[in-house]
Design an enzyme around this catalytic site. Structure first.
Site, PDB file in Angstrom:
ATOM      1  N   ASP A  70      54.085  82.770 143.711  1.00 29.30           N
ATOM      2  CA  ASP A  70      53.874  81.849 142.736  1.00 29.30           C
ATOM      3  C   ASP A  70      53.730  82.254 141.368  1.00 29.30           C
ATOM      4  O   ASP A  70      53.936  81.346 140.436  1.00 29.30           O
ATOM      5  CB  ASP A  70      52.449  81.154 143.020  1.00 29.30           C
ATOM      6  CG  ASP A  70      52.446  80.713 144.628  1.00 29.30           C
ATOM      7  OD1 ASP A  70      53.586  80.243 145.217  1.00 29.30           O
ATOM      8  OD2 ASP A  70      51.464  80.230 145.064  1.00 29.30           O
ATOM      9  N   ARG A 104      77.714  64.872 144.037  1.00 27.58           N
ATOM     10  CA  ARG A 104      76.233  64.515 144.520  1.00 27.58           C
ATOM     11  C   ARG A 104      75.221  64.970 143.469  1.00 27.58           C
ATOM     12  O   ARG A 104      75.396  66.221 142.728  1.00 27.58           O
ATOM     13  CB  ARG A 104      75.822  65.054 145.728  1.00 27.58           C
ATOM     14  CG  ARG A 104      76.569  64.152 146.994  1.00 27.58           C
ATOM     15  CD  ARG A 104      76.103  64.738 148.296  1.00 27.58           C
ATOM     16  NE  ARG A 104      76.785  63.760 149.327  1.00 27.58           N
ATOM     17  CZ  ARG A 104      77.032  63.978 150.508  1.00 27.58           C
ATOM     18  NH1 ARG A 104      76.739  65.309 151.108  1.00 27.58           N
ATOM     19  NH2 ARG A 104      77.484  63.163 151.365  1.00 27.58           N
ATOM     20  N   MET A 117      58.581  76.296 146.045  1.00 28.41           N
ATOM     21  CA  MET A 117      57.151  76.424 146.456  1.00 28.41           C
ATOM     22  C   MET A 117      56.516  76.769 145.133  1.00 28.41           C
ATOM     23  O   MET A 117      57.170  76.933 143.971  1.00 28.41           O
ATOM     24  CB  MET A 117      56.879  77.651 147.470  1.00 28.41           C
ATOM     25  CG  MET A 117      56.925  77.262 148.712  1.00 28.41           C
ATOM     26  SD  MET A 117      56.338  78.616 149.871  1.00 28.41           S
ATOM     27  CE  MET A 117      55.915  77.554 151.313  1.00 28.41           C
ATOM     28  N   ARG A 129      70.669  63.547 147.132  1.00 30.48           N
ATOM     29  CA  ARG A 129      70.357  64.298 148.320  1.00 30.48           C
ATOM     30  C   ARG A 129      69.008  65.327 147.895  1.00 30.48           C
ATOM     31  O   ARG A 129      68.902  65.475 146.885  1.00 30.48           O
ATOM     32  CB  ARG A 129      71.202  65.195 148.972  1.00 30.48           C
ATOM     33  CG  ARG A 129      72.702  64.557 149.667  1.00 30.48           C
ATOM     34  CD  ARG A 129      72.044  63.871 151.119  1.00 30.48           C
ATOM     35  NE  ARG A 129      73.253  63.369 151.894  1.00 30.48           N
ATOM     36  CZ  ARG A 129      73.971  62.441 151.613  1.00 30.48           C
ATOM     37  NH1 ARG A 129      73.517  61.452 150.820  1.00 30.48           N
ATOM     38  NH2 ARG A 129      74.809  62.145 151.990  1.00 30.48           N
TER      39      ARG A 129
END
Ligand code: F6P
Length: 384
Positions: A162, A197, A204, A289
């Protein structure tokens, strides 16, 4: 505990022994919290650096849980009859692998004084003269609490994908996770371009948007959503709708749109994709998507950078214990703390780490502000 630490009689330290004030006989190492690629590299480096200095190393299984339950194993052995130490057999693969072979845990028991008393008891019983804790800000908070209640010197090593640990610009695992994110984005881009797309990719990071911010430009994303820039779901949808209309317009002619979203942004990713799709129904041939990368980015072989900082943190951590330090963490290119012989590595008091972590997450620290300024600049360019 330091004053009772003695190197067992007759055991000699390696030729590269550093000047030391504490005579350590035995240290322990544990990994805690979410695993991060490079934790194993750090453990391996600690084993070898300690062995070279005549210090025995115990590994603690399952993080703080194992420390409470007394689950330890020898990671060094006597080398023949020489009185010198070496790593135990069969660990040569360790430095190059992801995850943590010692195991890890999120340990609610450690939050209680009773749990920490038992952990301290394990160290006293095993005659451990110093403990190295490798983990993220939760684990290092645990290290700080334990350090206040137990006389065994404790040194932390920051490891968390992180990058949300105050007092260090980098933590073990971040670089590998970023490389994995970029590779995943490249792969998604291949298929996205083929089908015209837009993709929302969730990465995360818990409360921190660092992984999203740091990967956005390298992945040539078109937008990035981070918790440090709070927006309502409708504001996000307005922004993304505009982005899609511009990007897929005849004038701009993009073939794919990539939006990197940090998991700390409250709006659910799949729902965002559905609602965005509904808003651009009129754009012929444009699909939206979503992909949640999740734990995929926590695994994998550690990158060169993560192996390198793991080794240098290990060197500083063993050096810190030998120098009699406690309640500190190793920091990479930190603006706080005291220097070590390695100009890139400092020793940061764990109490300062705690303060800096909160300030980083609420955006009031120097590094938090700098990250936000950078992202504001990058954002202008991403959408072009
Ligand atoms: O702290 C590392 C991390 O991977 C975060 O990015 C994430 O929010 C969390 O751990 C997931 O935790 P767990 O593996 O326990 O589900």
């Amino acid at each position: 505990m330091l004053d009772r630490a003695v190197r067992p009689a007759g055991r000699t330290a390696g030729a590269d022994t550093l000047p030391a004030v504490a005579n350590l006989g035995k240290i322990a190492v544990l990994t805690s919290g979410g695993d991060a690629p490079g934790m194993n590299s750090a453990v391996w480096a600690i084993i070898k650096l300690a062995a070279a200095r005549g210090i025995q190393v115990l590994g603690v299984r399952r993080g703080f849980d194992g420390l409470i339950d007394g689950e330890t194993e020898e990671l060094t052995r006597e080398l023949g009859t020489t009185n010198r130490l070496a790593p135990v057999h069969g660990l040569d693969w360790l430095a190059a692998t992801g995850g943590t072979f010692l195991g890890s845990s999120r340990c609610p028991r450690f939050l209680t004084p009773d749990g920490r008393r038992m952990a301290c008891g394990t160290m006293t019983d095993a005659e451990i003269d110093g403990l190295i804790i490798i983990g993220g800000n939760g684990s290092l908070t645990g290290a700080h609490l334990l350090g206040k209640e137990c006389t065994v010197p404790i040194v932390g090593i920051p490891a968390s994908i992180d990058n949300d640990i105050g007092g260090t610009t980098d933590a073990i695992g971040v670089d590998t996770a970023l490389n994995t994110i970029i590779e995943a984005c490249d792969r998604v881009s291949d298929t996205a371009r083929s089908h015209h797309r837009a993709f929302i990719i969730e990465v995360m990071g818990r409360r921190s948007g660092y992984l999203a911010m740091a990967s956005a430009a390298a992945a040539t994303a078109d937008a990035v959503l981070v918790p440090e820039q709070p927006k309502s779901e409708d504001e996000i949808l307005d922004q993304l709708e505009q982005l899609l209309r511009k990007s897929f317009s005849k004038e701009r002619g993009k073939r794919r749109v990539l939006i990197i979203k940090a998991e700390g942004v409250a709006a659910p990713t799949m729902l965002l994709a559905e609602r965005l799709q509904a808003r651009v129904e009129d754009l012929a041939g444009v699909d939206v998507r979503a992909t949640v990368l999740g734990h995929l980015i926590r695994g994998g072989h550690p990158s060169y950078h993560d192996r390198m900082i793991a080794g240098r943190f290990a060197l500083a951590a063993v050096g810190a214990l030998l120098a009699g330090a406690t309640d500190v963490m190793t920091g990479w290119q930190s603006s706080i703390g005291t220097t070590t012989p390695d100009t890139n590595v400092s020793l940061v008091p764990l109490s300062d780490m705690l303060v800096e972590t909160e300030r980083m997450l609420d955006g009031s620290s120097e590094i938090g502000r700098m990250r936000l300024e950078l992202i504001r600049e990058v954002e202008q360019v991403l959408a072009l």
